[in-house]
Design a protein around this motif. Structure first.
Motif, PDB file in Angstrom:
ATOM      1  N   GLY A  53      14.077  11.036 -13.807  1.00  0.00           N
ATOM      2  CA  GLY A  53      13.047  11.070 -14.859  1.00  0.00           C
ATOM      3  C   GLY A  53      13.697  11.044 -16.236  1.00  0.00           C
ATOM      4  N   LYS A  54      12.941  10.624 -17.231  1.00  0.00           N
ATOM      5  CA  LYS A  54      13.516  10.454 -18.576  1.00  0.00           C
ATOM      6  C   LYS A  54      13.714  11.778 -19.308  1.00  0.00           C
ATOM      7  N   ARG A  55      13.185  12.866 -18.786  1.00  0.00           N
ATOM      8  CA  ARG A  55      13.333  14.217 -19.396  1.00  0.00           C
ATOM      9  C   ARG A  55      12.725  14.281 -20.799  1.00  0.00           C
ATOM     10  N   LEU A  56      11.662  13.506 -21.018  1.00  0.00           N
ATOM     11  CA  LEU A  56      11.100  13.451 -22.379  1.00  0.00           C
ATOM     12  C   LEU A  56      10.513  14.776 -22.841  1.00  0.00           C
ATOM     13  N   ARG A  57       9.778  15.432 -21.933  1.00  0.00           N
ATOM     14  CA  ARG A  57       9.140  16.685 -22.360  1.00  0.00           C
ATOM     15  C   ARG A  57      10.177  17.754 -22.689  1.00  0.00           C
ATOM     16  N   PRO A  58      11.187  17.966 -21.819  1.00  0.00           N
ATOM     17  CA  PRO A  58      12.190  18.958 -22.212  1.00  0.00           C
ATOM     18  C   PRO A  58      12.985  18.557 -23.455  1.00  0.00           C
ATOM     19  N   ILE A  89       6.881  21.403 -14.256  1.00  0.00           N
ATOM     20  CA  ILE A  89       5.414  21.214 -14.218  1.00  0.00           C
ATOM     21  C   ILE A  89       5.098  19.709 -14.196  1.00  0.00           C
ATOM     22  N   HIS A  90       5.782  18.967 -15.050  1.00  0.00           N
ATOM     23  CA  HIS A  90       5.574  17.516 -15.111  1.00  0.00           C
ATOM     24  C   HIS A  90       5.897  16.878 -13.750  1.00  0.00           C
ATOM     25  N   THR A  91       7.013  17.284 -13.154  1.00  0.00           N
ATOM     26  CA  THR A  91       7.397  16.716 -11.855  1.00  0.00           C
ATOM     27  C   THR A  91       6.350  17.072 -10.789  1.00  0.00           C
ATOM     28  N   ALA A  92       5.866  18.310 -10.822  1.00  0.00           N
ATOM     29  CA  ALA A  92       4.820  18.715  -9.869  1.00  0.00           C
ATOM     30  C   ALA A  92       3.599  17.812 -10.032  1.00  0.00           C
ATOM     31  N   SER A  93       3.253  17.520 -11.276  1.00  0.00           N
ATOM     32  CA  SER A  93       2.052  16.705 -11.500  1.00  0.00           C
ATOM     33  C   SER A  93       2.269  15.283 -10.965  1.00  0.00           C
ATOM     34  N   LEU A  94       3.481  14.770 -11.078  1.00  0.00           N
ATOM     35  CA  LEU A  94       3.744  13.414 -10.569  1.00  0.00           C
ATOM     36  C   LEU A  94       3.688  13.384  -9.038  1.00  0.00           C
ATOM     37  N   GLY A 144      -7.856  16.645 -17.394  1.00  0.00           N
ATOM     38  CA  GLY A 144      -7.816  15.198 -17.618  1.00  0.00           C
ATOM     39  C   GLY A 144      -7.731  14.433 -16.307  1.00  0.00           C
ATOM     40  N   GLN A 145      -6.935  14.964 -15.386  1.00  0.00           N
ATOM     41  CA  GLN A 145      -6.791  14.303 -14.086  1.00  0.00           C
ATOM     42  C   GLN A 145      -8.126  14.310 -13.328  1.00  0.00           C
ATOM     43  N   ALA A 146      -8.880  15.398 -13.465  1.00  0.00           N
ATOM     44  CA  ALA A 146     -10.172  15.503 -12.784  1.00  0.00           C
ATOM     45  C   ALA A 146     -11.124  14.414 -13.294  1.00  0.00           C
ATOM     46  N   ARG A 186       7.918   6.019  -6.919  1.00  0.00           N
ATOM     47  CA  ARG A 186       7.975   6.761  -8.181  1.00  0.00           C
ATOM     48  C   ARG A 186       9.429   6.872  -8.581  1.00  0.00           C
ATOM     49  N   ARG A 187       9.707   6.646  -9.854  1.00  0.00           N
ATOM     50  CA  ARG A 187      11.068   6.782 -10.374  1.00  0.00           C
ATOM     51  C   ARG A 187      12.058   5.984  -9.510  1.00  0.00           C
ATOM     52  N   GLY A 188      11.602   4.805  -9.067  1.00  0.00           N
ATOM     53  CA  GLY A 188      12.490   3.894  -8.369  1.00  0.00           C
ATOM     54  C   GLY A 188      12.798   4.236  -6.920  1.00  0.00           C
ATOM     55  N   ALA A 194       0.208   8.140 -28.300  1.00  0.00           N
ATOM     56  CA  ALA A 194       0.937   6.866 -28.379  1.00  0.00           C
ATOM     57  C   ALA A 194       1.669   6.617 -27.059  1.00  0.00           C
ATOM     58  N   PHE A 195       2.285   7.671 -26.531  1.00  0.00           N
ATOM     59  CA  PHE A 195       3.050   7.566 -25.280  1.00  0.00           C
ATOM     60  C   PHE A 195       2.155   7.074 -24.130  1.00  0.00           C
ATOM     61  N   GLN A 196       0.951   7.653 -24.007  1.00  0.00           N
ATOM     62  CA  GLN A 196       0.082   7.273 -22.884  1.00  0.00           C
ATOM     63  C   GLN A 196      -0.458   5.851 -23.049  1.00  0.00           C
ATOM     64  N   ILE A 197      -0.711   5.440 -24.297  1.00  0.00           N
ATOM     65  CA  ILE A 197      -1.172   4.051 -24.489  1.00  0.00           C
ATOM     66  C   ILE A 197      -0.054   3.089 -24.071  1.00  0.00           C
ATOM     67  N   HIS A 220       1.912  15.299  -7.102  1.00  0.00           N
ATOM     68  CA  HIS A 220       0.502  15.370  -6.689  1.00  0.00           C
ATOM     69  C   HIS A 220      -0.253  14.090  -7.075  1.00  0.00           C
ATOM     70  N   ASP A 221       0.107  13.511  -8.212  1.00  0.00           N
ATOM     71  CA  ASP A 221      -0.562  12.290  -8.669  1.00  0.00           C
ATOM     72  C   ASP A 221      -0.367  11.143  -7.671  1.00  0.00           C
ATOM     73  N   ASP A 222       0.786  11.112  -7.001  1.00  0.00           N
ATOM     74  CA  ASP A 222       1.090  10.014  -6.077  1.00  0.00           C
ATOM     75  C   ASP A 222       0.433  10.182  -4.700  1.00  0.00           C
TER      76      ASP A 222
HETATM   77  C1  GRG Z   1       0.168  19.941 -10.115  1.00  0.00           C
HETATM   78  C2  GRG Z   1       0.354  20.523 -12.575  1.00  0.00           C
HETATM   79  C3  GRG Z   1      -0.305  19.774 -11.494  1.00  0.00           C
HETATM   80  C4  GRG Z   1      -1.296  18.941 -11.826  1.00  0.00           C
HETATM   81  C5  GRG Z   1      -2.169  18.268 -10.871  1.00  0.00           C
HETATM   82  C6  GRG Z   1      -1.966  15.231 -10.531  1.00  0.00           C
HETATM   83  C7  GRG Z   1      -2.318  15.963 -11.763  1.00  0.00           C
HETATM   84  C8  GRG Z   1      -3.014  17.248 -11.629  1.00  0.00           C
HETATM   85  C9  GRG Z   1      -2.019  15.494 -12.982  1.00  0.00           C
HETATM   86  C10 GRG Z   1      -1.305  14.225 -13.189  1.00  0.00           C
HETATM   87  C11 GRG Z   1      -1.307  13.878 -14.596  1.00  0.00           C
HETATM   88  C12 GRG Z   1      -0.508  12.650 -14.872  1.00  0.00           C
HETATM   89  C13 GRG Z   1       0.079  11.835 -13.785  1.00  0.00           C
HETATM   90  C14 GRG Z   1      -0.315  12.285 -16.102  1.00  0.00           C
HETATM   91  C15 GRG Z   1       0.421  11.063 -16.439  1.00  0.00           C
HETATM   92  C16 GRG Z   1       1.514  11.382 -17.342  1.00  0.00           C
HETATM   93  C17 GRG Z   1       2.512  10.281 -17.409  1.00  0.00           C
HETATM   94  C18 GRG Z   1       2.276   9.156 -18.343  1.00  0.00           C
HETATM   95  C19 GRG Z   1       3.596  10.341 -16.652  1.00  0.00           C
HETATM   96  C20 GRG Z   1       4.766   9.492 -16.776  1.00  0.00           C
HETATM   97  O1  GRG Z   1       5.685  10.268 -17.526  1.00  0.00           O
HETATM   98  P1  GRG Z   1       7.165   9.807 -17.820  1.00  0.00           P
HETATM   99  O2  GRG Z   1       7.150   8.374 -18.230  1.00  0.00           O
HETATM  100  O3  GRG Z   1       7.817   9.929 -16.376  1.00  0.00           O
HETATM  101  O4  GRG Z   1       7.740  10.787 -18.757  1.00  0.00           O
HETATM  102  P2  GRG Z   1       9.327  10.242 -15.969  1.00  0.00           P
HETATM  103  O5  GRG Z   1       9.424   9.720 -14.553  1.00  0.00           O
HETATM  104  O6  GRG Z   1      10.275   9.546 -16.895  1.00  0.00           O
HETATM  105  O7  GRG Z   1       9.473  11.722 -16.026  1.00  0.00           O
END
Ligand code: GRG
Length: 299
Positions: free
Chosen positions: A47-52, A79-84, A161-163, A98-100, A221-224, A86-88
């Motif tokens: 991961g790019k570690r952007l948030r940290p 937290i970000h990794t956990a969300s990814l 937001g995910q909901a 994810r992440r190659g 900007a990042f999400q767009i 679950h998102d997948d």
């Molecule tokens: C378990 C905390 C938790 C949440 C469950 C699944 C979910 C709810 C939320 C997902 C939210 C989500 C996927 C947001 C997208 C954010 C996004 C643009 C991610 C990509 O981030 P990068 O580009 O990824 O920073 P890397 O891989 O570089 O870390």
């Protein structure tokens, strides 16, 4: 700050974060070793570690050393990794890569992927709370950081937001809905990253508020850009297939207002982010550089 300076800044911070993550989540040999393996599989997947990085830069912007914010930085990446993870899952976006590399549930199974996500969440808040108890940071600041991060990750932020994202898949959308989604699903945690760094760095109220504004705008900007990369990006660089937003008829800016307008909007948010730093001197240069990097990124 030149591009080269920023690249070396990001590399330095990434090294610091990776070393600390390794210490915070070592592989174990006990009966739950496979769970830890699943947690580590996604945490150390490139991961790019952007948030940290944004969190550490937030501390530096208010004049503190980066290490003051390290516990929050680690928690944010977990937290970000956990969300990814679950998102997948099939019940969410159902992505195989994810992440190659194969998504967590493709390697460890759905049940273990759910547990790996939950495990990362608990470890995140545990290690942040412990940093107060162990006196690494004043506990009043740690409380504030925990509350900012929990709010941004929870139902008022990313989970909320995910909901909405799930509920509106395939439905008609407008710009207002996308704005809600992006600010909750993505920008909230990015803003909390910079804000919690500034809090742990001992920043004043006005500084913390300005950095929250910066983080919110840079997060939008990042999400767009993320939406745009799903349309125009390079799969090899992104490490995941493109076109999945289109296939799932996801709520994105390009879908709501068109690709060109979405690009303009991302540029505007980036400018507003940088404008929020007006009261800061050179200590905020990495944040200025990061705003430009996030807009120009290809992965
Ligand atoms: C378990 C905390 C938790 C949440 C469950 C699944 C979910 C709810 C939320 C997902 C939210 C989500 C996927 C947001 C997208 C954010 C996004 C643009 C991610 C990509 O981030 P990068 O580009 O990824 O920073 P890397 O891989 O570089 O870390």
């Amino acid at each position: 700050m030149t591009d080269l300076d920023l690249a070396s800044y990001m590399m330095d911070k990434t090294r610091m974060i990776d070393q600390a993550l390794e210490k915070a989540l070592p592989q174990t040999q006990d009966l739950s070793a496979n769970l830890v393996k699943a947690m580590r599989y996604s945490l150390f997947a490139g991961g790019k570690r952007l948030r940290p990085i944004l969190c550490l830069a937030g501390a530096e912007a208010v004049g503190a050393p980066a290490r003051a914010a390290l516990p929050a930085a680690l928690a944010l990446e977990m937290i970000h990794t956990a969300s990814l993870i679950h998102d997948d899952l099939p019940a969410m976006d159902d992505d195989d890569f994810r992440r190659g590399r194969p998504a967590n549930h493709k390697v460890f199974g759905e049940g273990m992927a759910i547990l790996a996500g939950v495990g990362l969440l608990m470890r995140a808040f545990g290690l942040l709370a412990e940093s107060g108890r162990e006196g690494q940071a004043p506990s009043s600041l740690v409380f504030q950081a925990i509350s900012v991060i929990a709010r941004a990750a929870g139902p008022d932020g990313m989970v909320g937001g995910q909901a909405v994202d799930l509920e509106y898949e395939g439905r008609e959308i407008d710009e207002e809905l996308v704005a809600f989604l992006h600010s909750h699903k993505t920008a909230a945690l990015i803003s909390a990253a910079v804000t919690s760094g500034a809090i742990l760095g001992g920043g004043g109220q006005a500084q913390v508020a300005a950095l929250a504004e910066y983080g919110g705008k840079v997060g939008l900007a990042f999400q767009i850009v993320d939406d745009i990369l799903d349309l125009e990006g390079d799969e090899a660089l992104l490490g995941k297939p493109v076109g999945s937003d289109e296939a799932l008829r996801k709520a994105t800016y390009p879908r709501a207002i068109g690709l060109e307008k979405a690009k303009e909007k991302a540029e505007r948010f980036k400018e507003e982010a940088v404008a929020a730093l007006v009261g800061f001197g050179p200590s905020a240069d990495p944040l200025r550089g990061l705003a430009a990097y996030l807009l120009a990124r290809k992965r």
